[in-house]
Design a protein around this motif. Structure first.
Motif, PDB file in Angstrom:
ATOM      1  N   PHE A  69      -0.929  23.876  -3.988  1.00  5.91           N
ATOM      2  CA  PHE A  69       0.258  24.596  -3.551  1.00  5.91           C
ATOM      3  C   PHE A  69       0.977  25.181  -4.767  1.00  5.91           C
ATOM      4  O   PHE A  69       0.905  24.649  -5.882  1.00  5.91           O
ATOM      5  N   PHE A  70       1.703  26.256  -4.524  1.00  2.01           N
ATOM      6  CA  PHE A  70       2.457  26.913  -5.589  1.00  2.01           C
ATOM      7  C   PHE A  70       3.876  27.192  -5.129  1.00  2.01           C
ATOM      8  O   PHE A  70       4.100  27.669  -4.009  1.00  2.01           O
ATOM      9  N   LEU A  71       4.839  26.873  -5.979  1.00  2.00           N
ATOM     10  CA  LEU A  71       6.235  27.236  -5.745  1.00  2.00           C
ATOM     11  C   LEU A  71       6.791  27.839  -7.020  1.00  2.00           C
ATOM     12  O   LEU A  71       6.782  27.192  -8.079  1.00  2.00           O
ATOM     13  N   GLY A  72       7.247  29.086  -6.923  1.00  2.00           N
ATOM     14  CA  GLY A  72       7.814  29.772  -8.075  1.00  2.00           C
ATOM     15  C   GLY A  72       9.316  29.886  -7.926  1.00  2.00           C
ATOM     16  O   GLY A  72       9.814  30.512  -6.985  1.00  2.00           O
ATOM     17  N   LEU A  73      10.053  29.271  -8.854  1.00  2.00           N
ATOM     18  CA  LEU A  73      11.508  29.261  -8.793  1.00  2.00           C
ATOM     19  C   LEU A  73      12.082  30.350  -9.690  1.00  2.00           C
ATOM     20  O   LEU A  73      11.454  30.760 -10.672  1.00  2.00           O
ATOM     21  N   PRO A  74      13.284  30.797  -9.389  1.00  4.89           N
ATOM     22  CA  PRO A  74      13.920  31.792 -10.259  1.00  4.89           C
ATOM     23  C   PRO A  74      14.223  31.207 -11.634  1.00  4.89           C
ATOM     24  O   PRO A  74      14.267  29.982 -11.815  1.00  4.89           O
ATOM     25  N   GLY A  75      14.463  32.069 -12.586  1.00  4.09           N
ATOM     26  CA  GLY A  75      14.691  31.624 -13.951  1.00  4.09           C
ATOM     27  C   GLY A  75      16.126  31.264 -14.262  1.00  4.09           C
ATOM     28  O   GLY A  75      16.383  30.448 -15.162  1.00  4.09           O
ATOM     29  N   ASN A  76      17.086  31.842 -13.545  1.00  3.16           N
ATOM     30  CA  ASN A  76      18.474  31.487 -13.795  1.00  3.16           C
ATOM     31  C   ASN A  76      18.681  29.997 -13.546  1.00  3.16           C
ATOM     32  O   ASN A  76      18.224  29.464 -12.518  1.00  3.16           O
ATOM     33  N   PRO A  77      19.364  29.291 -14.448  1.00  2.00           N
ATOM     34  CA  PRO A  77      19.416  27.828 -14.355  1.00  2.00           C
ATOM     35  C   PRO A  77      19.976  27.288 -13.052  1.00  2.00           C
ATOM     36  O   PRO A  77      19.413  26.358 -12.474  1.00  2.00           O
ATOM     37  N   VAL A  78      21.080  27.844 -12.552  1.00  2.00           N
ATOM     38  CA  VAL A  78      21.657  27.337 -11.308  1.00  2.00           C
ATOM     39  C   VAL A  78      20.775  27.700 -10.127  1.00  2.00           C
ATOM     40  O   VAL A  78      20.579  26.899  -9.201  1.00  2.00           O
ATOM     41  N   PHE A  98      14.708  23.478  -1.260  1.00  3.79           N
ATOM     42  CA  PHE A  98      13.372  23.766  -0.768  1.00  3.79           C
ATOM     43  C   PHE A  98      12.281  22.887  -1.371  1.00  3.79           C
ATOM     44  O   PHE A  98      11.432  22.370  -0.645  1.00  3.79           O
ATOM     45  N   VAL A  99      12.290  22.730  -2.677  1.00  2.00           N
ATOM     46  CA  VAL A  99      11.194  22.005  -3.325  1.00  2.00           C
ATOM     47  C   VAL A  99      11.258  20.517  -3.007  1.00  2.00           C
ATOM     48  O   VAL A  99      10.228  19.896  -2.714  1.00  2.00           O
ATOM     49  N   ARG A 100      12.429  19.932  -3.083  1.00  2.00           N
ATOM     50  CA  ARG A 100      12.545  18.496  -2.811  1.00  2.00           C
ATOM     51  C   ARG A 100      12.043  18.137  -1.411  1.00  2.00           C
ATOM     52  O   ARG A 100      11.225  17.217  -1.258  1.00  2.00           O
ATOM     53  N   PRO A 101      12.492  18.819  -0.329  1.00  2.16           N
ATOM     54  CA  PRO A 101      11.937  18.496   0.994  1.00  2.16           C
ATOM     55  C   PRO A 101      10.426  18.678   1.068  1.00  2.16           C
ATOM     56  O   PRO A 101       9.723  17.875   1.695  1.00  2.16           O
ATOM     57  N   PHE A 102       9.919  19.730   0.432  1.00  2.00           N
ATOM     58  CA  PHE A 102       8.480  19.983   0.437  1.00  2.00           C
ATOM     59  C   PHE A 102       7.730  18.845  -0.249  1.00  2.00           C
ATOM     60  O   PHE A 102       6.712  18.357   0.261  1.00  2.00           O
ATOM     61  N   ILE A 103       8.214  18.392  -1.383  1.00  2.00           N
ATOM     62  CA  ILE A 103       7.569  17.298  -2.110  1.00  2.00           C
ATOM     63  C   ILE A 103       7.605  16.010  -1.295  1.00  2.00           C
ATOM     64  O   ILE A 103       6.596  15.286  -1.206  1.00  2.00           O
ATOM     65  N   LEU A 104       8.726  15.710  -0.691  1.00  2.00           N
ATOM     66  CA  LEU A 104       8.818  14.474   0.103  1.00  2.00           C
ATOM     67  C   LEU A 104       7.823  14.480   1.258  1.00  2.00           C
ATOM     68  O   LEU A 104       7.190  13.464   1.549  1.00  2.00           O
ATOM     69  N   ARG A 105       7.653  15.625   1.904  1.00  2.00           N
ATOM     70  CA  ARG A 105       6.654  15.711   2.979  1.00  2.00           C
ATOM     71  C   ARG A 105       5.236  15.582   2.418  1.00  2.00           C
ATOM     72  O   ARG A 105       4.385  14.916   3.022  1.00  2.00           O
ATOM     73  N   PRO A 116       0.849  -1.202   0.000  1.00  6.56           N
ATOM     74  CA  PRO A 116       0.000   0.000   0.000  1.00  6.56           C
ATOM     75  C   PRO A 116       0.882   1.248   0.000  1.00  6.56           C
ATOM     76  O   PRO A 116       1.734   1.411   0.877  1.00  6.56           O
ATOM     77  N   VAL A 117       0.690   2.110  -0.971  1.00  8.66           N
ATOM     78  CA  VAL A 117       1.526   3.303  -1.090  1.00  8.66           C
ATOM     79  C   VAL A 117       0.655   4.541  -1.247  1.00  8.66           C
ATOM     80  O   VAL A 117      -0.521   4.457  -1.598  1.00  8.66           O
ATOM     81  N   VAL A 118       1.239   5.687  -0.961  1.00  7.92           N
ATOM     82  CA  VAL A 118       0.574   6.964  -1.199  1.00  7.92           C
ATOM     83  C   VAL A 118       0.479   7.173  -2.715  1.00  7.92           C
ATOM     84  O   VAL A 118       1.403   6.840  -3.455  1.00  7.92           O
ATOM     85  N   ARG A 119      -0.659   7.659  -3.164  1.00  7.42           N
ATOM     86  CA  ARG A 119      -0.792   7.893  -4.610  1.00  7.42           C
ATOM     87  C   ARG A 119       0.273   8.882  -5.078  1.00  7.42           C
ATOM     88  O   ARG A 119       0.838   9.648  -4.284  1.00  7.42           O
ATOM     89  N   LYS A 120       0.537   8.878  -6.364  1.00  6.36           N
ATOM     90  CA  LYS A 120       1.549   9.775  -6.898  1.00  6.36           C
ATOM     91  C   LYS A 120       1.144  11.240  -6.743  1.00  6.36           C
ATOM     92  O   LYS A 120      -0.027  11.593  -6.948  1.00  6.36           O
ATOM     93  N   LEU A 121       2.107  12.049  -6.385  1.00  3.79           N
ATOM     94  CA  LEU A 121       1.884  13.485  -6.303  1.00  3.79           C
ATOM     95  C   LEU A 121       1.733  14.039  -7.718  1.00  3.79           C
ATOM     96  O   LEU A 121       2.556  13.777  -8.594  1.00  3.79           O
ATOM     97  N   ARG A 122       0.678  14.815  -7.936  1.00  4.22           N
ATOM     98  CA  ARG A 122       0.433  15.412  -9.252  1.00  4.22           C
ATOM     99  C   ARG A 122       1.002  16.838  -9.260  1.00  4.22           C
ATOM    100  O   ARG A 122       0.575  17.692  -8.487  1.00  4.22           O
ATOM    101  N   VAL A 123       1.966  17.055 -10.146  1.00  2.00           N
ATOM    102  CA  VAL A 123       2.679  18.326 -10.201  1.00  2.00           C
ATOM    103  C   VAL A 123       2.536  18.926 -11.595  1.00  2.00           C
ATOM    104  O   VAL A 123       2.809  18.260 -12.597  1.00  2.00           O
ATOM    105  N   LEU A 175       0.361  20.413  -6.738  1.00  3.57           N
ATOM    106  CA  LEU A 175       1.433  21.396  -6.635  1.00  3.57           C
ATOM    107  C   LEU A 175       1.694  21.980  -8.022  1.00  3.57           C
ATOM    108  O   LEU A 175       1.690  21.252  -9.017  1.00  3.57           O
ATOM    109  N   ILE A 176       1.927  23.282  -8.067  1.00  2.00           N
ATOM    110  CA  ILE A 176       2.305  23.974  -9.299  1.00  2.00           C
ATOM    111  C   ILE A 176       3.703  24.536  -9.099  1.00  2.00           C
ATOM    112  O   ILE A 176       3.979  25.196  -8.089  1.00  2.00           O
ATOM    113  N   ILE A 177       4.581  24.263 -10.056  1.00  2.00           N
ATOM    114  CA  ILE A 177       5.941  24.796 -10.011  1.00  2.00           C
ATOM    115  C   ILE A 177       6.183  25.591 -11.280  1.00  2.00           C
ATOM    116  O   ILE A 177       5.902  25.124 -12.386  1.00  2.00           O
TER     117      ILE A 177
END
Length: 418
Positions: free
Chosen positions: A307-316, A325-332, A179-186, A256-258
């Protein structure tokens, strides 16, 4: 969503404040499904799993050799009759005194035997006989029933993110499904009229001022590695109306929207007003370099919000803020209950960083042959080659310089991308 953390008197949130606020705002997914264990890699376990069997199920041998009675081998040069041969998967007969059983790794220990002698310590030159040139102790080279797993014991806790080793453990006790948590839809989309997709530039030549949309490839891959179900809205025109329309569409079916780009404060940066019009924005600037403009909020929909997370445009900047920030948030969100924050290891700096910054810096470095860290020479937020060259990030606190020999906090990429 909770109100924003207090920022009076300080223009930016610290990395710690931002991460605490993000994780405190999480509403973990509640929906679950049952999937075959073979297909559960990367999923998050919804219900703790217990074993119904002992592992091993019976005493067995760790080595190829001979099962013996230890008392028969006390001389250190005992010659015994080889009375039987026991491959793995078969059950041997009672071992009589004065006898040995040829046995192979994983095979059950026959009744009467209490030790195994490695074949390297035996001489089997005479047919059906073996000379044991070793004094074994009772229990030597025997795996006891249940020494790994005891029937009834919990083997996997709820909230565990399943990797190969967890799936192997589940299979070892016969669990064919989990039994697993359904996939997060992003949902993802990218803003900037200057963006072009690889392969779309006429004649292979970028127009003046145009750039290829590398963030689309980076962020999608990172989300795929986290097991997310992705809806990609592509490149959205740089207008408030187009941004609002895409936010509404993205919120309907996603958790979640990124976004990437448009989170600064220029006239052509429409993410902030668009999210505020369609929902709310609770966090704006982080004292982090690279990645200062990071937006967090919610976009309304019928019956709730995404939920919404807006990241900067510069690649790095986009890459680093995703990892921090996003990875820990998604895992939770996915229901992971264990540690989700980036792990740092103390390592030696083999470089100089003489100019301190007022922001918490994350420097791209790699491990050299001497076991220290060397610095990529160009730490610009648009230098994506640094993330391929590097092995990870140095977490350098605000106001701190670095000289060769200093101990620094190293965050490896390998820990963060899966």
């Amino acid at each position: 969503m909770a109100s924003a953390p207090p920022t009076a008197g300080k223009p930016m949130l610290s990395v710690r404040e931002a991460l605490d606020f993000l994780l405190g705002a999480v509403r973990p997914l509640a929906e679950t499904e049952v999937v075959p264990t073979l297909n559960a890699n990367g999923r998050v376990l919804a219900v703790a799993q217990a074993s119904t069997i002992n592992v091993p199920s019976a005493d067995n041998t760790q080595m190829d050799g001979y099962a013996v009675r230890a008392a028969d081998c006390a001389s250190g040069n005992a010659t015994l009759t080889v009375s039987q041969r026991i491959p793995a998967g078969t059950v041997g007969q009672f071992l009589a005194p004065g006898c040995a059983a040829r046995i192979f790794t994983g095979a059950m220990i026959p009744e009467g035997a209490d030790a195994v002698v490695m074949q390297e310590q035996c001489d089997a030159a005479v047919p059906n006989m073996v000379t044991v040139k070793h004094v074994p102790k009772s229990g030597e080279w025997i795996r006891r029933a249940g020494e790994d797993i005891v029937a009834g014991g919990v083997i996997l806790a709820a909230g565990t993110r399943l990797r190969g080793q967890e799936l192997g453990l589940a299979a070892s006790v016969g669990l064919a499904s989990l039994p697993v948590v359904r996939k997060l839809r992003v949902a993802v989309f990218f803003t900037g009229d200057e963006l072009t997709m690889p392969g779309e530039a006429p004649g292979g030549q970028l127009a003046p001022g145009a750039i290829y949309n590398s963030n689309r490839f980076t962020l999608r891959a990172l989300l795929e590695n986290l097991g997310c179900a992705i809806t990609d809205f592509g490149i959205v025109p740089d207008t408030l109306e187009a941004t609002r329309d895409t936010l509404r569409k993205a919120a309907r079916e996603n958790d979640l929207i990124i976004t990437s780009g448009g989170v600064s404060v220029g006239e052509e940066d429409h993410i902030k007003p668009a999210v505020e019009a369609e929902g709310r924005l609770n966090m704006w600037q982080i004292a982090v370099k690279p990645g200062k403009p990071l937006a967090f909020g919610e976009v309304n929909r019928d019956g709730g919000a995404a939920f919404f997370l807006g990241l900067p445009g510069n690649p790095v900047s986009s890459f680093v803020t995703f990892l921090l920030f996003v990875r820990p948030f998604i895992l939770r969100l996915q229901g992971v209950t264990g540690p989700v924050e980036p792990r740092a290891f103390a390592m030696r700096s083999d470089f100089s960083w003489p100019k301190a910054d007022r922001r918490n810096e994350f420097l791209r470095v790699r491990i050299n042959d001497a076991g220290g860290l060397e610095l990529f020479p160009n730490q610009g937020s648009g230098v994506l080659t640094s993330t391929v060259w590097g092995d990870g990030l140095v977490d350098n606190p605000a106001g701190q310089t670095i000289k060769p020999g200093d101990t620094v906090r190293f965050i490896p990429f390998n820990d963060l991308q899966y």
